[in-house]
Scaffold this motif. Structure first.
Motif, PDB file in Angstrom:
ATOM      1  N   THR A  51      49.123  68.161   7.069  1.00  0.00           N
ATOM      2  CA  THR A  51      48.574  69.359   6.416  1.00  0.00           C
ATOM      3  C   THR A  51      48.861  69.309   4.910  1.00  0.00           C
ATOM      4  OG1 THR A  51      50.650  70.486   6.804  1.00  0.00           O
ATOM      5  CG2 THR A  51      48.941  70.772   8.493  1.00  0.00           C
ATOM      6  N   SER A  52      48.212  70.192   4.152  1.00  0.00           N
ATOM      7  CA  SER A  52      48.337  70.152   2.683  1.00  0.00           C
ATOM      8  C   SER A  52      49.781  70.203   2.172  1.00  0.00           C
ATOM      9  CB  SER A  52      47.527  71.293   2.055  1.00  0.00           C
ATOM     10  OG  SER A  52      46.189  71.144   2.400  1.00  0.00           O
ATOM     11  N   PRO A  53      50.622  71.142   2.673  1.00  0.00           N
ATOM     12  CA  PRO A  53      51.989  71.158   2.140  1.00  0.00           C
ATOM     13  C   PRO A  53      52.748  69.870   2.460  1.00  0.00           C
ATOM     14  CG  PRO A  53      51.679  72.964   3.730  1.00  0.00           C
ATOM     15  CD  PRO A  53      50.387  72.225   3.639  1.00  0.00           C
ATOM     16  N   ILE A  83      55.911  86.734   4.198  1.00  0.00           N
ATOM     17  CA  ILE A  83      55.710  86.440   5.623  1.00  0.00           C
ATOM     18  C   ILE A  83      54.803  85.219   5.754  1.00  0.00           C
ATOM     19  CG2 ILE A  83      54.728  87.349   7.784  1.00  0.00           C
ATOM     20  CD1 ILE A  83      55.286  90.186   6.650  1.00  0.00           C
ATOM     21  N   GLU A  84      55.150  84.312   6.634  1.00  0.00           N
ATOM     22  CA  GLU A  84      54.241  83.189   6.878  1.00  0.00           C
ATOM     23  C   GLU A  84      53.939  83.051   8.363  1.00  0.00           C
ATOM     24  OE1 GLU A  84      55.401  79.304   5.358  1.00  0.00           O
ATOM     25  OE2 GLU A  84      53.524  78.419   6.084  1.00  0.00           O
ATOM     26  N   TYR A  85      52.645  83.004   8.659  1.00  0.00           N
ATOM     27  CA  TYR A  85      52.191  82.738  10.029  1.00  0.00           C
ATOM     28  C   TYR A  85      52.181  81.231  10.257  1.00  0.00           C
ATOM     29  CZ  TYR A  85      49.886  87.317  10.982  1.00  0.00           C
ATOM     30  OH  TYR A  85      49.588  88.624  11.240  1.00  0.00           O
ATOM     31  N   GLY A  86      52.707  80.768  11.376  1.00  0.00           N
ATOM     32  CA  GLY A  86      52.627  79.354  11.760  1.00  0.00           C
ATOM     33  C   GLY A  86      53.094  78.404  10.679  1.00  0.00           C
ATOM     34  N   PRO A  87      54.386  78.482  10.294  1.00  0.00           N
ATOM     35  CA  PRO A  87      54.851  77.693   9.143  1.00  0.00           C
ATOM     36  C   PRO A  87      55.128  76.214   9.414  1.00  0.00           C
ATOM     37  CG  PRO A  87      56.590  79.187   9.904  1.00  0.00           C
ATOM     38  CD  PRO A  87      55.412  79.432  10.795  1.00  0.00           C
ATOM     39  N   GLY A  88      54.880  75.713  10.609  1.00  0.00           N
ATOM     40  CA  GLY A  88      55.075  74.273  10.863  1.00  0.00           C
ATOM     41  C   GLY A  88      56.522  73.865  10.632  1.00  0.00           C
ATOM     42  N   PHE A 157      46.749  77.998  10.170  1.00  0.00           N
ATOM     43  CA  PHE A 157      47.215  78.821  11.289  1.00  0.00           C
ATOM     44  C   PHE A 157      46.012  79.350  12.077  1.00  0.00           C
ATOM     45  CE2 PHE A 157      47.880  83.269  12.654  1.00  0.00           C
ATOM     46  CZ  PHE A 157      48.709  83.022  13.722  1.00  0.00           C
ATOM     47  N   LEU A 158      44.998  79.830  11.367  1.00  0.00           N
ATOM     48  CA  LEU A 158      43.869  80.477  12.059  1.00  0.00           C
ATOM     49  C   LEU A 158      43.104  79.489  12.948  1.00  0.00           C
ATOM     50  CD1 LEU A 158      42.480  82.558   9.039  1.00  0.00           C
ATOM     51  CD2 LEU A 158      43.910  83.405  10.900  1.00  0.00           C
ATOM     52  N   LEU A 245      47.001  85.732   2.204  1.00  0.00           N
ATOM     53  CA  LEU A 245      46.241  84.550   1.790  1.00  0.00           C
ATOM     54  C   LEU A 245      46.139  83.582   2.966  1.00  0.00           C
ATOM     55  CD1 LEU A 245      45.241  83.023  -0.899  1.00  0.00           C
ATOM     56  CD2 LEU A 245      47.440  81.865  -0.778  1.00  0.00           C
ATOM     57  N   PHE A 246      44.906  83.226   3.324  1.00  0.00           N
ATOM     58  CA  PHE A 246      44.715  82.268   4.420  1.00  0.00           C
ATOM     59  C   PHE A 246      43.923  81.063   3.926  1.00  0.00           C
ATOM     60  CE2 PHE A 246      45.405  86.233   6.743  1.00  0.00           C
ATOM     61  CZ  PHE A 246      46.331  85.819   7.700  1.00  0.00           C
ATOM     62  N   ILE A 247      44.407  79.888   4.304  1.00  0.00           N
ATOM     63  CA  ILE A 247      43.747  78.645   3.925  1.00  0.00           C
ATOM     64  C   ILE A 247      43.490  77.878   5.217  1.00  0.00           C
ATOM     65  CG2 ILE A 247      43.979  76.507   2.578  1.00  0.00           C
ATOM     66  CD1 ILE A 247      46.326  78.311   1.159  1.00  0.00           C
ATOM     67  N   ASP A 248      42.259  77.426   5.383  1.00  0.00           N
ATOM     68  CA  ASP A 248      41.968  76.734   6.643  1.00  0.00           C
ATOM     69  C   ASP A 248      40.667  75.972   6.543  1.00  0.00           C
ATOM     70  OD1 ASP A 248      42.388  76.110   9.438  1.00  0.00           O
ATOM     71  OD2 ASP A 248      43.601  77.933   9.442  1.00  0.00           O
ATOM     72  N   TYR A 249      40.336  75.215   7.592  1.00  0.00           N
ATOM     73  CA  TYR A 249      39.075  74.480   7.551  1.00  0.00           C
ATOM     74  C   TYR A 249      37.998  75.246   8.305  1.00  0.00           C
ATOM     75  CZ  TYR A 249      39.271  72.304  12.276  1.00  0.00           C
ATOM     76  OH  TYR A 249      39.263  72.056  13.622  1.00  0.00           O
ATOM     77  N   GLY A 250      36.792  75.232   7.739  1.00  0.00           N
ATOM     78  CA  GLY A 250      35.699  75.938   8.395  1.00  0.00           C
ATOM     79  C   GLY A 250      34.633  76.337   7.401  1.00  0.00           C
ATOM     80  N   PRO A 251      33.504  76.839   7.898  1.00  0.00           N
ATOM     81  CA  PRO A 251      32.378  77.160   7.022  1.00  0.00           C
ATOM     82  C   PRO A 251      32.506  78.540   6.357  1.00  0.00           C
ATOM     83  CG  PRO A 251      31.795  77.599   9.290  1.00  0.00           C
ATOM     84  CD  PRO A 251      33.198  77.081   9.318  1.00  0.00           C
ATOM     85  N   ALA A 252      31.920  78.683   5.168  1.00  0.00           N
ATOM     86  CA  ALA A 252      31.929  79.978   4.474  1.00  0.00           C
ATOM     87  C   ALA A 252      30.921  80.929   5.115  1.00  0.00           C
ATOM     88  CB  ALA A 252      31.611  79.779   2.999  1.00  0.00           C
TER      89      ALA A 252
END
Ligand code: SAH
Length: 370
Positions: A51-53, A83-88, A157-158, A245-252
């Motif tokens: 992942t990016s981080p 708060i972080e969702y799904g921090p790996g 995460f999403l 703030l959510f960052i993820d892969y997918g279409p706009a």
């Protein structure tokens, strides 16, 4: 010969009938004894994905600056939830904390809370953050976390939240209307099937609105957890300043088609090939997220690409400075930068969106509010 976990899923389907793709994902990803996340560390070169981080410290550092600016936008509160969702493995938060040390007042205000489903990863997060000079806690959901100004983050995460799939069936084949795609057992093998019943009218209302545009055989994906997340954000945003703030892969914008994918050792594999030992994700429908937010009167930014967001945040300048400080790592840093922002890599496929309390103004890195 089926392994025990696969046999367990077969048995469930034989006894109670076909299951939804969301149920299938939940079992494969989160079953406490055999599920993918609770039983391993999936990251890095020797893992299944990166992942990016994990690619570069620059990613978490820029998110750290974004958090610091948000704290300023909120009037530098004495205490703030981070708060972080799904921090790996907790790498992004580690980079954020390093940046936070630039401002002692910001650092003093931070209360970190992780929302994590995997005990294995929770232990790794505790280790990664063991020297963090601020409190670090874990919670099972957002509602448990005390009310105060709040920053929420979620990277990749999403995409692991379970989706359901619906097909606009073909009348020529004797089927009518929207029907759910299910996981079933045929000839002692797992496969996809279609629900014998049509989706009731009231349930169509919760699908992404573009279902009106579907033609026969179009497949539409839908993540039921999105509306719950937006509801929780809305509630929190009314009580205290909140930015998520959510960052993820997918279409706009909503696409039709099956995007459920399974990754193992950095390669796509059949979703039924190694249950519990391969990652399962689906593309995030950012248009649907934004629409849910607008319908809920929760302020939301326009969706931008990860490349645009990171460039707006100054990643190229950060890369140059890092290269100056470590000339021996020049080509490595260039490769990391390229991976994060290039349109052929993660720069265009990955998107960024931000939800926030009314009146907070445009968040750093974004170009407009919706
Ligand atoms: N954000 C990290 C990890 C992304 S992988 C990074 O960018 O490196 C997805 C993460 O979400 C993992 O930590 C996984 O255990 C967690 N996760 C998956 N489903 C979850 C759920 N329903 N609730 C909380 N965490 C979940």
């Amino acid at each position: 010969m089926l392994n025990n976990f696969t046999e367990q899923i077969h048995k469930k389907i034989r006894e109670t009938g076909p299951i939804t793709i969301a149920e299938f994902m939940t079992i494969c990803l989160l079953d406490p004894t055999n599920g993918y996340y609770p039983t391993r560390d999936p990251f890095g070169k020797d893992g299944d994905f990166i992942t990016s981080p994990e690619i570069s410290q620059m990613f978490g550092e820029l998110i750290g600056l974004w958090c610091m600016q948000t704290w300023h936008d909120m009037g530098q509160p004495k205490k703030i939830n981070l708060i972080e969702y799904g921090p790996g493995r907790g790498i992004m938060m580690q980079d954020i904390v390093r940046v936070a040390k630039l401002d002692k007042y910001f650092l003093e205000s931070i209360n970190i809370t992780f929302i994590e489903a995997s005990p294995v990863l929770e232990a790794i997060q505790a280790e990664t953050l063991s020297k963090a000079p601020c409190p670090v806690n874990w919670a099972s959901n957002l509602e448990e976390i005390p009310q105060m100004p709040t920053i929420i983050l979620g990277n990749e995460f999403l995409d692991c939240l379970p989706i359901r799939q619906f097909i606009q069936t073909d009348e020529n084949l004797g089927l009518k209307g929207w029907r759910e795609r299910l996981v079933t057992v045929k000839n002692n093998k797992l496969g996809f099937g279609i629900s014998p019943i049509e989706l009731p009218e009231w349930q169509k209302k919760i699908l992404p609105t573009s279902h009106y545009k579907a033609i026969q055989n179009d497949l539409l994906e839908f993540c039921p957890a999105f509306s719950q997340i937006i509801d929780e954000l809305k509630k929190r945003s009314l009580k205290s300043d909140t930015r998520a703030l959510f960052i993820d892969y997918g279409p706009a914008t909503t696409d039709f088609g099956d995007t459920l994918q399974s990754l193992q050792e950095h390669r796509k594999v059949n979703v039924f090939s190694d249950l519990g030992n391969a990652d399962l994700t689906a593309r995030v429908n950012f248009e649907h997220l934004a629409n849910l937010s607008i319908n809920n009167n929760l302020s939301v930014t326009s969706v931008i690409t990860q490349g645009e967001f990171l460039c707006n945040m100054g990643i190229k300048v950060r890369a140059k400075n890092l290269m100056k400080a470590k000339p021996e790592s020049r080509s490595n840093i260039q490769r990391q930068l390229n991976k994060l922002i290039s349109r052929d890599e993660m720069g265009a496929l990955f998107k960024v969106i931000c939800f926030q309390s009314e009146g907070l103004g445009l968040p750093l890195g974004f170009e407009s509010l919706k």
